[in-house]
Design a protein around this motif. Structure first.
Motif, PDB file in Angstrom:
ATOM      1  N   PHE A  18       1.475  14.147 -11.406  1.00 26.31           N
ATOM      2  CA  PHE A  18       0.484  14.633 -10.443  1.00 26.31           C
ATOM      3  C   PHE A  18      -0.664  13.638 -10.296  1.00 26.31           C
ATOM      4  O   PHE A  18      -1.175  13.418  -9.193  1.00 26.31           O
ATOM      5  CB  PHE A  18      -0.037  16.001 -10.890  1.00 26.31           C
ATOM      6  CG  PHE A  18      -0.765  16.746  -9.805  1.00 26.31           C
ATOM      7  CD1 PHE A  18      -0.163  16.979  -8.583  1.00 26.31           C
ATOM      8  CD2 PHE A  18      -2.054  17.215 -10.004  1.00 26.31           C
ATOM      9  CE1 PHE A  18      -0.830  17.664  -7.571  1.00 26.31           C
ATOM     10  CE2 PHE A  18      -2.732  17.900  -9.017  1.00 26.31           C
ATOM     11  CZ  PHE A  18      -2.120  18.118  -7.792  1.00 26.31           C
ATOM     12  N   GLU A  19      -1.061  13.007 -11.389  1.00 28.94           N
ATOM     13  CA  GLU A  19      -2.112  11.993 -11.341  1.00 28.94           C
ATOM     14  C   GLU A  19      -1.694  10.840 -10.430  1.00 28.94           C
ATOM     15  O   GLU A  19      -2.489  10.352  -9.606  1.00 28.94           O
ATOM     16  CB  GLU A  19      -2.392  11.475 -12.744  1.00 28.94           C
ATOM     17  CG  GLU A  19      -3.481  10.397 -12.817  1.00 28.94           C
ATOM     18  CD  GLU A  19      -3.638   9.851 -14.227  1.00 28.94           C
ATOM     19  OE1 GLU A  19      -4.789   9.697 -14.676  1.00 28.94           O
ATOM     20  OE2 GLU A  19      -2.600   9.585 -14.873  1.00 28.94           O
ATOM     21  N   HIS A  20      -0.456  10.399 -10.566  1.00 22.88           N
ATOM     22  CA  HIS A  20       0.058   9.304  -9.725  1.00 22.88           C
ATOM     23  C   HIS A  20       0.026   9.700  -8.253  1.00 22.88           C
ATOM     24  O   HIS A  20      -0.334   8.891  -7.387  1.00 22.88           O
ATOM     25  CB  HIS A  20       1.483   8.956 -10.158  1.00 22.88           C
ATOM     26  CG  HIS A  20       2.059   7.774  -9.457  1.00 22.88           C
ATOM     27  ND1 HIS A  20       2.793   7.887  -8.288  1.00 22.88           N
ATOM     28  CD2 HIS A  20       2.000   6.445  -9.746  1.00 22.88           C
ATOM     29  CE1 HIS A  20       3.177   6.680  -7.896  1.00 22.88           C
ATOM     30  NE2 HIS A  20       2.708   5.788  -8.757  1.00 22.88           N
ATOM     31  N   ALA A  21       0.402  10.941  -7.955  1.00 17.43           N
ATOM     32  CA  ALA A  21       0.392  11.412  -6.570  1.00 17.43           C
ATOM     33  C   ALA A  21      -1.016  11.437  -6.003  1.00 17.43           C
ATOM     34  O   ALA A  21      -1.241  11.054  -4.847  1.00 17.43           O
ATOM     35  CB  ALA A  21       1.019  12.806  -6.503  1.00 17.43           C
ATOM     36  N   ILE A  22      -1.986  11.865  -6.807  1.00 17.12           N
ATOM     37  CA  ILE A  22      -3.381  11.925  -6.350  1.00 17.12           C
ATOM     38  C   ILE A  22      -3.930  10.518  -6.111  1.00 17.12           C
ATOM     39  O   ILE A  22      -4.520  10.229  -5.064  1.00 17.12           O
ATOM     40  CB  ILE A  22      -4.257  12.675  -7.382  1.00 17.12           C
ATOM     41  CG1 ILE A  22      -3.854  14.149  -7.471  1.00 17.12           C
ATOM     42  CG2 ILE A  22      -5.734  12.537  -7.041  1.00 17.12           C
ATOM     43  CD1 ILE A  22      -4.153  14.964  -6.237  1.00 17.12           C
TER      44      ILE A  22
END
Length: 327
Positions: A18-22
């Protein structure tokens, strides 16, 4: 420990995905969180929702700003949660979300988020109402779905989501960490059967629902170790009146179920789950037909979802398990 720290340390795959997506601004329009019972699926979904509207993300939710607080308390106008109650997910609830999210966002950030917790409990009609909206959502609309049984989720739903799987931490590790956070060992041991997240165990150990269910559980163990008449009297006078809501009854029956599983294990020379409660449980090992009692407790637990009167269920249970098993 903040929930974001728990995710980073204990669920690194979910956190980093999720961090990568953000960071890369490649957020999927729909996520499906998968995990066994005990994993904090709903809490993770809410944390993800906080991140999407956070005033000071770094890069995920700060968990301190006003927007995070409004998501936490359910007061954010463009955030909806379905499935967090006992009644399941109905077609009308999904239709209301679809209708609301087809309008202009009420909040200034223009981001609309809905969570469907335990999507496998949706009725067929609710699923049909969701599919098209899930596939073709309005701009800046995000869905976060959860499931404890991916096999029961329709492939048409799975194909529309990015799946992220949550893992259970070793129970002994969770108990020790909860104790370090100030939770009594007996509470940590008992709650760890229901929750695999230390922050949630800390929170749950203080909740009225848990404390009432635990008090009734301890009263039941004491009464059942005496005699049939005392057990029936204790149930009718004290226990049933304390667990006056279905959620408390469910909690109580789950605790009682663990105790009887431990009794079966002890009689088979196996290690019990509730090691801190052995002295309270052992007086009941003299019973015959423990397996039948355990099955009746589990059956009663399942009947709660059929809207049968909980008082009648509990009265039947105590009469059943004391009928011929106490010596």
């Amino acid at each position: 420990m903040r929930f974001g720290e728990y995710l980073k340390n204990k669920q690194p795959l979910v956190y980093r995905t999720f961090e990568h997506a953000i960071v890369n601004k490649r957020i999927a329009h729909a996520y499906l969180l998968c995990g066994e019972a005990g994993t904090p699926l709903l809490e993770t979904a809410i944390f993800m929702a906080k991140t999407l509207v956070c005033d000071h993300p770094n890069p995920l939710a700060c968990e301190e700003c006003r927007s995070c607080g409004r998501i936490e308390h359910g007061s954010h106008l463009d955030f909806h949660v379905l499935g967090a109650t006992e009644s399941g997910i109905k077609k009308e609830e999904v239709e209301n979300v679809v209708e609301d999210f087809s309008k202009t966002p009420a909040e200034s950030k223009g981001i609309m988020i809905y969570v469907i917790h335990l999507v496998e409990t949706m009725s067929v009609e609710a699923i049909n109402s969701l599919l098209k909206f899930l596939e073709e959502p309005p701009a800046h609309t995000f869905a976060i779905l959860t499931t404890q049984n991916e096999a029961k989720v329709l492939p048409t739903i799975i194909s529309r989501c990015q799946c992220m799987r949550m893992l259970l931490s070793p129970r002994t590790e969770v108990i020790e960490e909860a104790v370090k956070e100030g939770v009594e060992r007996k509470d940590a041991e008992l709650i760890s059967y229901f929750s695999n997240s230390v922050p949630l165990i800390v929170e749950e150990s203080k909740s009225e629902e848990y404390l009432n269910a635990k008090e009734s559980f301890l009263d039941a163990l004491d009464a059942l170790s005496r005699s049939k008449s005392e057990a029936v009297y204790m149930f009718e006078r004290d226990i049933i009146s304390k667990i006056d809501k279905k959620a408390k009854v469910r909690y109580f029956l789950d605790m009682l179920s663990i105790a009887f599983k431990d009794l079966v294990a002890i009689n088979q020379n196996q290690e019990p789950l509730l090691t801190s409660y052995v002295t309270l449980i052992e007086p009941l090992k003299k019973w015959q037909h423990l397996e039948e009692s355990l099955l009746e407790i589990m059956k009663t637990r399942n009947l709660l979802d059929l809207n049968i009167n909980t008082t009648l269920l509990l009265e039947h249970l105590v009469n059943y398990i004391t009928k011929e098993f106490i010596l």
